[in-house]
Each structure stands twice: as C-alpha cells, then as structure tokens.
Design an enzyme around this catalytic site. Sequence first.
Site, PDB file in Angstrom:
ATOM      1  N   ASP A  67       3.227  -6.813   5.315  1.00 47.54           N
ATOM      2  CA  ASP A  67       2.938  -6.826   3.887  1.00 47.54           C
ATOM      3  C   ASP A  67       4.121  -7.421   3.136  1.00 47.54           C
ATOM      4  O   ASP A  67       4.870  -8.222   3.698  1.00 47.54           O
ATOM      5  CB  ASP A  67       2.613  -5.405   3.404  1.00 47.54           C
ATOM      6  CG  ASP A  67       1.523  -5.397   2.336  1.00 47.54           C
ATOM      7  OD1 ASP A  67       1.813  -5.836   1.209  1.00 47.54           O
ATOM      8  OD2 ASP A  67       0.408  -4.950   2.623  1.00 47.54           O
ATOM      9  N   HIS A 105       3.006  -4.060  -3.394  1.00 48.04           N
ATOM     10  CA  HIS A 105       1.892  -3.901  -2.476  1.00 48.04           C
ATOM     11  C   HIS A 105       2.253  -3.159  -1.193  1.00 48.04           C
ATOM     12  O   HIS A 105       1.573  -2.219  -0.779  1.00 48.04           O
ATOM     13  CB  HIS A 105       1.330  -5.288  -2.152  1.00 48.04           C
ATOM     14  CG  HIS A 105      -0.070  -5.279  -1.654  1.00 48.04           C
ATOM     15  ND1 HIS A 105      -0.399  -5.476  -0.347  1.00 48.04           N
ATOM     16  CD2 HIS A 105      -1.249  -5.097  -2.311  1.00 48.04           C
ATOM     17  CE1 HIS A 105      -1.717  -5.418  -0.205  1.00 48.04           C
ATOM     18  NE2 HIS A 105      -2.250  -5.207  -1.382  1.00 48.04           N
ATOM     19  N   SER A 299      -7.265  -3.115   0.213  1.00 49.69           N
ATOM     20  CA  SER A 299      -5.858  -2.970   0.607  1.00 49.69           C
ATOM     21  C   SER A 299      -5.497  -1.503   0.783  1.00 49.69           C
ATOM     22  O   SER A 299      -4.655  -1.161   1.618  1.00 49.69           O
ATOM     23  CB  SER A 299      -4.937  -3.573  -0.459  1.00 49.69           C
ATOM     24  OG  SER A 299      -4.757  -4.944  -0.266  1.00 49.69           O
TER      25      SER A 299
END
Length: 469
Positions: A67, A105, A299
Amino acid sequence: MTLRHRRTLSAALAAILAGGTLAGALLSAPAANADAWRDKEYWLKESGVTNAWQVSKGAGVKVAIIDSGVDGSHPDLKGAVVGGTDVSGAGAPNGQKSIGAKTEHGTLVATMLAGRGHTTPTPPPSASPSSSTSAAPTPPPPPSTPPAGGPDGITGVAPEAEILAVSTWLGSPNPAGKTDQEQIPEAVRWAVDNGAKVINISLGSTSPDWPQSWDAAFLYAEQKDVVIVAAAGNRVGGNIQVGAPATIPGVLTVAGLDGEGRASVDSSSQGISIGVAAPAENLVGGIPGGSYAEWAGTSGAAPIVSGVAALIRSKWPEMSATQVINRIVSTAKDAGAPGKDPIYGYGILNAEAALKNDVPVTSTNPLGSIGDWIRVHRRGVFSEPEPAPVASPTSAAPTLADPTVPVAKTPATVDDALPAAVVLGFGALFVALVAGAAIQLRRVSKNPPAVPEEPETGALVKVDPPARK
C-alpha cells in the site's frame, strides 16, 4: 460538536496500466476520543469476528500490506509492524513513511487488519482549593507512550497478527521513476521472501488485464503457499467491473457491502472473480499522526477478509493457502443469485463459521490457479519458483493467446478451364435477363395499371375513401 468535512480520494491510482483507482473513498475527521471510534466497528460483531476470537486472534502470522506505507507509530499499531520495505525508491527503507497520492490509505488498512487498540492514560485528579495546603502525595505523571493494546482506538480483525509494511508510490508521478509494473511484482516477491503468509492488496483498477511482468511474482506466491487478498474496486471510482490484480486467478477478491448487508452500490463492483463480500461502508480506521477517519470502499473490506485469513493460518499453521481460501468462501452466507454470482461471489463473510465449522479438505483453489492460467494463456512452463526477481518490461503484453491464422491453400490445377466457363455462362444469362426486363418495362410504360402498387410489398399507394352513407 466536531464539524466533519468530506474529502474524496484521488481517482488516479497508477496500480495498473489502465488508470487504476483507489479502492476506497475517505471521509476524514479530526482526532476525537479514541474509545468512540471503537464503538463504530460494527463489522467485528456482524461478520462474526468477535466470536471467531474464541478460536484465534492471529498470533504468529505475518501479513504483508502492499500500500502507501504504514505509520507504525500510530497508537493502535504499537508493536504490530515487525518489518517492511519500500519498493518505490521514494519511501523509507522500513516501509513506514506514508507516500503516494493518498498517504492515509496504508495506515487505514493496517489498523482495520491488525490494530491492537490502546489504553488512554487517566489524567491525575485536580486538587480542590480547600485542600491546597494539605500534604497529600502528588501522583506520578502518566506515561508519555500508552502501553500497546487496550480498550480504546481501533482493534483489527486479527489483533495479534504481525504486519509487514511494503510501501509503493501510486496515484501520482513517482519522483523515483519506478512504475507500478515494477513495484507490484517486487512487492509481492519481497513479502513472500520475508515470511508473509497473507498479502493484502487494497488497490484496484478499471482494467481486468495485468502486465505480463506480474505473472511470475503471483505464481511465486502461489507456489510458496501464500494467500493473496485483493479489493474488487468501487463503482464510484470507475470500477464497474472488477479490475486487476483482483482478476488474477487464485487471488481472493473481496466485494463490498453497505450498512444493511447488501451489495454496495458505490463501494463495490462486479465480476466473475469475486470470492466473498464484506462490509465496505461506514468504516473507520487510523490515519498517520495518531488520528482516525471514517471511510468507505473495498479497500476496507479487503483487510477484514485478510484478517480472517490470518486467524485461520494462526489456528492451523500447516493448512494450505488453497484450503484457507476454500474455508472462507465455503462458509460464506449465500446471497444474491443462488450459488456463486458476480455480485457476492460465494456469499457474505462469516468469520465465526470460517474458524469453527467442519470444512472438507480440498486440493483445488475454488478461485483458480495462476499457474494453470499461465500455461494456457502465456504458454509458459513454471515447475519451480524462481528465487530472485526478474526484469519487468515497461508495457503490458497481451493477456490472451495469439489467434490461430488458417494456412492458405494452393489453388487446384485440375480443370482450370471450368471456372472460366462457369463465369462466362452466368454472364450470358445475366445479359439475357436484363434484356428481357427492359422489354417488359417498355410494355408497362405503354399500358400502366389502373391502381399502381409498390414494387416489393404490394401495398396500395393510394386508396379512395369509402363513400358516405
């Protein structure tokens, strides 16, 4: 009351050639009392995670998070990040620098997967004015760093699992120049070589195809018995259909559910590669700097499933990746069309059943095999995993086998004069038909019919109205 404002994640995540998009949309919020965020983790109960903890909490299992980097200093991740690397050339060597277009994220994913929570220190009681002259002892100051684990903050699905942070630069031009085609296979190989039993890839794209440079890395993970979990992508981000890497055979692809347990309209997509569905709306997680945020998207659904895979691998360390995936999809609650369908896959995640039910042993991954796919579509033969990365091309190769072109045949030489005779005969017949038609037209022009007709349908061009009575 704290005012929350809405921020959407960039639609451009260069995870794949066809303009990949982030699989989740972020709704940011300033820091608040951490225990309030714990109360928002509805999926822990509704997906059967809290009951699954009676069997396992993921101890001893390493999960690689490919990520934007993971902030290991977040209070809820103290002690969780045990290793990492950067494959972008622009991050920190340990993978804990948040990079790329959306730096939050990776930490959001990590806290949902393996957050430990924390204990908020209790401030000392303030002295009352009447007792200011008393000799009561002063309590010691609270520790500057809260102890790892506790009732506050975010607790992940596998709170005792260990994280390998693999940082990638995606979503904007990489200052180091490395493309996603180079970063993704390098990240997968590093994760496998450093002990990951589960790999979480919460990245999606609008293309079902993937670069041929990825084949060997995903095959390497398959042959090394590693579970790979990927997000299906979101319609709100342009993913009407599932995009790579969630289309790679053998990968456990996760679709998204709304707050009512139905397929999410915005925070999901559809495709035949979907394996299971998990919550994807009204999610919460930690962000770099020790704060928290609400967000949505597959996600966030992916680390829920990755966490369950870690629980299983902790309970049964010798269980194959194929059997782990089969256990998750075969215990899912069927939804949508009966059986496997392109919206829910095999059904809705049931973590408790995945940890407690008796599941027949299988040697076949219900989601396919990248090895088998390569043999058919790339005409490749891979008998053993390659020990080192191979050079990655800079453009994607076709994902389908080359079409078979028929071989041209040599014209026959027998009776060469026959075709010419046939052509001449038909030519003479055609001339005769044209001449006859011309004669007929001249006759008709001299004696036209009383009521003309359209040449093909026979429908009357004009009809007199009926007489009135």
